[in-house]
Motif scaffolding. Structure first.
Motif, mmCIF file in Angstrom:
data_model
loop_
_atom_site.group_PDB
_atom_site.id
_atom_site.type_symbol
_atom_site.label_atom_id
_atom_site.label_comp_id
_atom_site.label_asym_id
_atom_site.label_seq_id
_atom_site.Cartn_x
_atom_site.Cartn_y
_atom_site.Cartn_z
ATOM 1 N N TYR A 594 0.843 -1.197 0.000
ATOM 2 C CA TYR A 594 0.000 0.000 0.000
ATOM 3 C C TYR A 594 0.882 1.252 0.000
ATOM 4 N N PRO A 595 0.402 2.323 -0.630
ATOM 5 C CA PRO A 595 1.254 3.519 -0.780
ATOM 6 C C PRO A 595 1.446 4.317 0.506
ATOM 7 N N GLY A 596 0.628 4.046 1.522
ATOM 8 C CA GLY A 596 0.747 4.817 2.757
ATOM 9 C C GLY A 596 0.036 6.169 2.644
ATOM 10 N N PRO A 597 0.285 7.079 3.554
ATOM 11 C CA PRO A 597 1.285 7.031 4.622
ATOM 12 C C PRO A 597 0.870 6.159 5.798
ATOM 13 N N ILE A 598 1.809 5.950 6.712
ATOM 14 C CA ILE A 598 1.490 5.193 7.915
ATOM 15 C C ILE A 598 0.702 6.088 8.866
ATOM 16 N N PRO A 599 -0.021 5.511 9.831
ATOM 17 C CA PRO A 599 -0.813 6.326 10.776
ATOM 18 C C PRO A 599 0.054 7.365 11.494
ATOM 19 N N PHE A 600 -0.532 8.551 11.724
ATOM 20 C CA PHE A 600 0.222 9.635 12.364
ATOM 21 C C PHE A 600 -0.496 10.193 13.590
ATOM 22 N N SER A 601 -1.498 9.476 14.082
ATOM 23 C CA SER A 601 -2.210 9.922 15.282
ATOM 24 C C SER A 601 -2.759 8.699 16.002
ATOM 25 N N LYS A 602 -3.203 8.912 17.218
ATOM 26 C CA LYS A 602 -3.805 7.811 17.971
ATOM 27 C C LYS A 602 -5.010 7.249 17.231
ATOM 28 N N GLU A 603 -5.795 8.177 16.698
ATOM 29 C CA GLU A 603 -7.047 7.750 16.052
ATOM 30 C C GLU A 603 -6.786 6.894 14.815
ATOM 31 N N THR A 604 -5.857 7.323 13.955
ATOM 32 C CA THR A 604 -5.580 6.541 12.739
ATOM 33 C C THR A 604 -4.918 5.208 13.089
ATOM 34 N N ALA A 605 -4.112 5.171 14.168
ATOM 35 C CA ALA A 605 -3.504 3.915 14.606
ATOM 36 C C ALA A 605 -4.568 2.946 15.112
ATOM 37 N N ILE A 606 -5.535 3.473 15.859
ATOM 38 C CA ILE A 606 -6.629 2.630 16.366
ATOM 39 C C ILE A 606 -7.404 2.021 15.207
ATOM 40 N N LEU A 607 -7.668 2.824 14.177
ATOM 41 C CA LEU A 607 -8.422 2.310 13.033
ATOM 42 C C LEU A 607 -7.645 1.200 12.324
ATOM 43 N N MET A 608 -6.347 1.360 12.156
ATOM 44 C CA MET A 608 -5.560 0.317 11.491
ATOM 45 C C MET A 608 -5.663 -1.007 12.243
ATOM 46 N N MET A 609 -5.525 -0.945 13.562
ATOM 47 C CA MET A 609 -5.614 -2.166 14.366
ATOM 48 C C MET A 609 -7.014 -2.773 14.291
ATOM 49 N N SER A 610 -8.032 -1.945 14.454
ATOM 50 C CA SER A 610 -9.415 -2.433 14.461
ATOM 51 C C SER A 610 -9.801 -3.027 13.113
ATOM 52 N N ASP A 611 -9.383 -2.367 12.033
ATOM 53 C CA ASP A 611 -9.714 -2.828 10.683
ATOM 54 C C ASP A 611 -9.074 -4.185 10.406
ATOM 55 N N ALA A 612 -7.793 -4.306 10.716
ATOM 56 C CA ALA A 612 -7.091 -5.567 10.446
ATOM 57 C C ALA A 612 -7.661 -6.707 11.281
ATOM 58 N N VAL A 613 -7.925 -6.441 12.552
ATOM 59 C CA VAL A 613 -8.444 -7.480 13.448
ATOM 60 C C VAL A 613 -9.844 -7.918 13.025
ATOM 61 N N GLU A 614 -10.711 -6.954 12.721
ATOM 62 C CA GLU A 614 -12.092 -7.313 12.354
ATOM 63 C C GLU A 614 -12.126 -8.091 11.036
ATOM 64 N N ALA A 615 -11.342 -7.660 10.054
ATOM 65 C CA ALA A 615 -11.346 -8.339 8.757
ATOM 66 C C ALA A 615 -10.810 -9.756 8.875
#
Length: 678
Positions: A594-615
């Motif tokens: 994926y082209p990124g960018p990587i998460p740069f805040s608490k909120e975007t980091a939480i979404l990355m974890m939640s999205d990967a885990v749920e999927a």
């Protein structure tokens, strides 16, 4: 030359901040009232904390605005009313009465002597009535002046005649005299009488204005060298007036001559120091905001607006300085950023205004306390009642604070200026304007508030409706991710509303090719089976780019689009990468990343974890608690090893809390149910 241009482009953001800083300092100093600052602070009812003060110059003791207003009120209540005397009316009436009387007397065959007696009586009666004249309306004032023959004659407060009283006087006079033929005289005179004294409003007002203009604004002089107050002496009413007069005289004198430039320099240095503190705070503790010129400009614009409004009020009527709703500043900044930044900016703004407002200590104290109350009480402004409750508490703080200062100064509850309570209430009503102001700022600066987030979270919105119709599996996945992410955000104190909205929209790019994503496949036919892994990976990766395009087309705010850009970071499309490795030994990872960018805040980091885990949880065969625990640990650890959270301001402790919430939620979703008998 090329290196110079590169340096210019590289540092243009910093150059803009320097420009904004200089312009802001210049504008604030320009807004300030033109006057120096008295070097002593004093309050009524408190001891004089400095050395003995002797008058440095000759000056007058100023009367207070209340004393001047009382004198003006007294003059208006006791003003002199002026009446004009029309001298042309009495002769005309006398001629009319004489003509009528002659015609009547001739018919009565009276002797010449009898006729002369009646005519003389008539002249005597008319002269006595018109000596002062007949008033059109009886005066109500005790102070009367009659303008007669260009001379203003003072009149006594009794004996004024209007038409009814003049006719009664005619009856009384004639009843005391018995002459032949006087039976017609009374009716003739009464019928001819006419008012000739009229109220002169223009002259009365002119005289009143002249009296008002002669009011002295001073009440005595203080000579140079006279002891004004000794050290430790309590500042009482009389001393307070003298000190206040000296302060006013001193400040007005300071702004003349060469002093002007030194005072200007002093103000500039102090304002520059305050704004430097703001820049240092942003650079040290809010670096993301500091890098964003749009947000920095937004903060400075709000400061300038508050300074402008307050200084304009001080210049026009400093008594109403609390009308300016200064608490809008922390209210707005907390809504767009955070409470700490809102309070810090509010305190700095109050410090700037402390240079120019009267009773600066009281002002700074009340505004600081009100700002703290604003930060503590204003939350979830998308709920209408919360703003009203917060504003009510702010208004109450102002009233209580004023009451406390008044009792300190006066030592009693007398002379309370009730109008100030109305000013504080008006301040509260103006603070309610924060709601439409937030909407205006959103449109001007491209920011996003909780109110807009609440609107975006509505699943009946056009874009989310379209997602549920075209990609129902993705829509359901987004709802699940939103619930997981929101719970995790609440656990670590992140912006739960923002995370939820980001989760709802993070996969809208899948609407373009919904059947290429497993959650939308309702049959066993997988279109990826007919494609090479590289093309399949491109379709999967492209949902991020297409999602951004769709979001921009539908005017989704940039702060939400950030979740679309970062929810996969720079991770690999691992499944198709492995399939490609089965076909060839050397595989270019860039085609599967994926082209990124990587998460740069608490909120975007939480979404990355939640999205990967749920999927990934959809692939669990037997989701027991232990399985889910190992599963979540494996996914989040993989993301950490891939350095996906390096730019996010999330701590290891917070990541552990997020994992804990994800495990609990997934356990609740996949808990075993009782198997009911058939």
């Amino acid at each position: 030359m090329g290196k110079t241009l590169d340096n210019v482009y590289k540092h243009q953001s910093l150059a803009y901040k320097y420009f904004l800083y200089v312009v802001s300092v210049a504008l604030i100093v320009f807004f300030f009232p033109k006057g120096g600052k008295f070097k002593y602070e004093f309050q009524k009812g408190k001891p004089w904390q400095y050395e003995n003060l002797y008058a440095p110059i000759d000056f007058s003791i100023k009367k207070t605005s209340g004393e001047i207003a009382e004198e003006q009120r007294s003059l208006r209540e006791n003003k002199t009313d002026y009446y004009s005397f029309d001298a042309s009316i009495p002769p005309a009436i006398s001629a009319t009465v004489t003509d009528e009387l002659r015609s009547v007397l001739g018919a009565d065959n009276l002797t010449q002597r009898q006729q002369n007696a009646l005519l003389n009586l008539t002249t005597s009666v008319l002269d006595s009535i018109y000596t002062t004249g007949i008033f059109q309306d009886l005066p109500t004032s005790n102070m009367i002046r009659l303008v007669k023959n260009n001379e203003a004659i003072p009149l006594v407060s009794s004996g004024y005649l209007d038409l009814p009283r003049a006719r009664e006087l005619v009856t009384q006079v004639l009843s005391q005299i018995s002459l032949v033929g006087d039976e017609n005289l009374e009716s003739i005179i009464k019928g001819a009488l006419e008012a000739n004294v009229f109220y002169d409003e223009a002259l009365t007002e002119t005289a009143l204005e002249e009296e008002l203009s002669r009011i002295s604004f001073t009440r005595g002089e203080v000579s140079e060298g006279r002891l004004i107050i000794a050290k430790g002496e309590v500042v009482e009413a009389e001393n307070f007036k003298i000190l206040d007069s000296l302060k006013e005289e001193y400040e007005s004198e300071l702004w003349h001559g060469s002093n002007y430039y030194f005072i200007l320099l002093g103000y500039t240095i102090l304002v520059a120091l305050v704004l430097i503190m703001l820049f240092l705070f942003l650079k040290r503790y809010r670096h993301e905001i500091f890098k964003n010129n749009n947000k920095v400009t937004f903060i400075f614009v709000n400061i300038l607006l508050m300074v402008l409004a307050t200084t304009l009020m001080v210049k026009n009527n400093e008594s109403y300085v609390f009308v300016v709703p200064l608490c809008i500043l922390p209210l707005v900044l907390k809504n767009f950023f955070d409470a700490r930044l809102g309070l810090f900016v509010h305190v700095l703004t109050v410090l700037i205004l402390g240079f120019v407002v009267p009773n600066s200590f009281e002002y700074i104290f009340l505004q600081t306390i009100a700002g703290i109350v604003t930060i503590l009480t204003a939350s979830e402004l998308y709920k209408r009642a919360n703003l009203f409750i917060s504003v009510g508490q702010i208004t109450l703080i102002y009233i209580i604070g004023y009451f406390a200062f008044h009792t300190i100064h006066e030592g009693n509850l007398e002379n309370i200026e009730w109008i100030l309570f109305g000013i504080f209430i008006l301040n509260g009503l103006l603070t309610l304007f924060a709601q439409p102001l937030i909407y205006i700022y959103e449109k001007i600066f491209g920011l996003i508030s909780d109110v807009s987030l609440l609107e975006l979270s509505d699943t009946n919105s056009k874009l989310l409706k379209e997602l549920s119709n075209k990609a129902p599996g993705t829509f359901h996945h987004s709802l699940q991710v939103a619930n997981l992410a929101e719970a995790a955000a609440n656990e670590i104190g992140a912006n739960a509303m923002l995370v939820r909205v980001g989760a709802l929209y993070h996969d809208i790019g899948k609407m373009e090719n919904p059947t290429y994503f497993t959650e939308n496949q309702i049959t066993n036919v997988n279109p990826h089976d007919d494609l090479p892994p590289k093309e399949s990976a491109k379709i999967i990766i492209d949902h991020v780019i297409k999602g951004i395009e769709i979001a921009r087309k539908n005017k989704i705010p940039d702060r939400v689009i950030d979740f679309l850009r970062t929810h996969h970071g720079t991770t690999l499309v691992f499944y198709f990468f492995k399939k490609q490795q089965e076909l060839e030994d050397e595989v270019d990872e860039t085609n599967f990343r994926y082209p990124g960018p990587i998460p740069f805040s608490k909120e975007t980091a939480i979404l990355m974890m939640s999205d990967a885990v749920e999927a990934a949880s959809k692939s669990l065969k037997n989701p027991t608690f232990m399985v889910i625990d190992d599963f979540v640990e494996k996914i989040v650890s993989g993301q950490m090893q891939a350095n996906q959270f390096l730019n996010a301001n999330i701590t290891l402790k917070e990541i552990e809390l997020v994992k804990k919430v994800l495990k609990q939620k997934l356990t609740n979703i996949y808990h075993l149910r009782v198997e009911y008998p058939e």
